[in-house]
Design an enzyme around this catalytic site. Structure first.
Site, PDB file in Angstrom:
ATOM      1  N   GLU A 168      -3.395 -29.887   9.706  1.00  0.00           N
ATOM      2  CA  GLU A 168      -3.597 -28.956   8.586  1.00  0.00           C
ATOM      3  C   GLU A 168      -4.601 -27.862   8.937  1.00  0.00           C
ATOM      4  OE1 GLU A 168      -5.232 -30.951   5.153  1.00  0.00           O
ATOM      5  OE2 GLU A 168      -5.883 -29.069   4.245  1.00  0.00           O
ATOM      6  N   ASP A 190      -5.715 -33.629   5.368  1.00  0.00           N
ATOM      7  CA  ASP A 190      -6.808 -34.275   4.646  1.00  0.00           C
ATOM      8  C   ASP A 190      -6.245 -35.247   3.615  1.00  0.00           C
ATOM      9  OD1 ASP A 190      -8.890 -32.988   5.886  1.00  0.00           O
ATOM     10  OD2 ASP A 190      -9.133 -31.442   4.339  1.00  0.00           O
ATOM     11  N   TYR A 225       0.804  -1.228   0.000  1.00  0.00           N
ATOM     12  CA  TYR A 225       0.000   0.000   0.000  1.00  0.00           C
ATOM     13  C   TYR A 225       0.838   1.279   0.000  1.00  0.00           C
ATOM     14  CZ  TYR A 225      -4.426  -2.401   0.247  1.00  0.00           C
ATOM     15  OH  TYR A 225      -5.507  -3.165  -0.061  1.00  0.00           O
TER      16      TYR A 225
END
Ligand SMILES: [Zn+2]
Length: 386
Positions: free
Chosen positions: A189, A241, A103
């Protein structure tokens, strides 16, 4: 609070910045259009092992930036602007996030990834890590369990409430006085799984430290985990997963990301063991059909690409077998699917049995026996064990 070492590192980086800009001015005054050469690093290739030359700390060629190409001029412009911001940060010993930096010149930088690339280029040119530039991430990772430490004089006492999440400190280089009574570190995770374990009071029932990067882990989470593994010499296990994204996250922890391959020596965790979820768990734990989701064609392509990565062939060929098995079965599932039989199945059965078998049958046991027999015996004060 900055120690002597931090102050010396800052002076050294400032000296390198002066050296770099001076060499660019010399090139310009000599009429050369070649401005700088940036080493290229990668964390893996997809060649066969005989043709693989990947070494995690060696560069694989250079990007030579010249003033003759428009795209190079833009890359140099961004690089110099970011370098100027960093020089100012270091001179004033202030810190900034990558987002704040974006920014400062949004119309020139146009996208966050442009700033990220410049920061990586600068780390490579100055041969340092991102935190040496006083560039910090917004902390995303969480930790709980049998752990106590200080960060820049602030005390983090997870031991008092081992099932409560604490944010992982952003300034990992300021972490000292680490003390633990844990037997192992568990990396999960997802935050939802971390919360499941917190609700089940997993850390009260198991002497461990649990960490999550909430998806793809940020740099502080990986550096903090690496610090704990190095200092405490505890075995570290990872639960993701059973899908290509989970597996990619696992490889980011263990081998580092492609984007930050130049700093893999400080970010990768070679000791990390994968404990699940495996494709074979769906049968072993009797998951009903409804819990298994067919792999999409994108999942399949991603998995095939993962299987080609050279580090898997070289270091963890058994991981490839499980990944290939997922591809052959054509289905994926989330860790939460293990709750199908019982909401606390993960904490009561799945994790304890996986970890027990890793600790007793794995090679790790010999190395860590001395630590298992201690009770709050390990303290690290930043200068070594005491
Ligand atoms: Zn390779």
């Amino acid at each position: 609070m900055e120690g002597n070492r931090g102050s010396l590192e800052r002076i050294e980086v400032l000296r390198k910045i002066t050296e770099l800009t001076r060499s660019m001015i010399v090139e310009l005054s000599n009429g050369s259009s070649k401005m700088i050469a940036i080493d290229r690093f990668k964390s893996y290739c997809t060649n066969s092992l005989e043709n693989c030359c990947c070494r995690f700390n060696l560069s694989e060629g250079k990007d030579v930036l010249t003033l003759q190409r428009e795209s190079h001029v833009r890359r140099l412009d961004v690089l110099l602007r970011v370098l100027l911001i960093i020089q100012q940060l270091l001179r004033e010993n202030r810190h900034s996030s990558k987002r704040d930096m974006y920014y400062m010149h949004p119309s020139i930088f146009t996208d966050q990834s442009v700033v990220d690339r410049a920061i990586n280029d600068i780390c490579i040119l100055l041969q340092c890590s991102r935190h040496n530039l006083n560039v910090v991430s917004v902390g995303n990772g969480l930790v709980m369990g049998w752990l106590r430490f200080s960060e820049a004089g602030r005390r983090f006492d997870c031991l008092k409430k081992p099932n409560s999440a604490q944010f992982i400190p952003v300034q990992v280089e300021e972490v000292t006085d680490i003390a633990t009574a844990a037997d192992y570190i568990l990396v999960v995770e997802k935050e939802s799984v971390f919360q499941r374990l917190a609700n089940d009071r997993f850390c009260s029932r198991n002497r461990c430290i649990v960490i999550t990067g909430r998806g793809y882990p940020d740099v502080p989470t990986r550096r903090f985990l690496r610090l704990l593994v190095d200092v405490l010499a505890l075995p570290a296990f990872c639960l993701v997963d059973c899908d290509p994204y989970g597996f990619d996250i696992l490889t980011t922890y263990r081998f580092g990301s492609m984007q930050m391959a130049y700093d893999a020596k400080n970010l990768r965790i070679p000791q990390l063991q994968w404990i699940g979820a495996f494709a074979s768990d769906s049968e072993k734990y009797d998951l009903p059909e409804q819990c298994l989701i067919p792999l999409t064609s994108k999942d399949k392509r991603r998995t095939e690409a993962l299987l080609q990565r050279c580090y898997l062939r070289r270091e963890v060929p058994h991981w490839r077998l499980e990944l290939d098995s997922m591809l052959q079965r054509g289905v994926k599932f989330e860790i939460e699917a293990l709750s199908v039989h019982n909401i606390s199945f993960l904490s009561d059965h799945y994790l304890p049995s996986k970890i027990e078998s890793e600790l007793t049958t794995g090679k790790l046991i010999g190395d860590y026996q001395s630590i298992h027999s201690t009770n709050m015996g390990l303290v690290w004060n930043g200068n070594g064990m005491s």
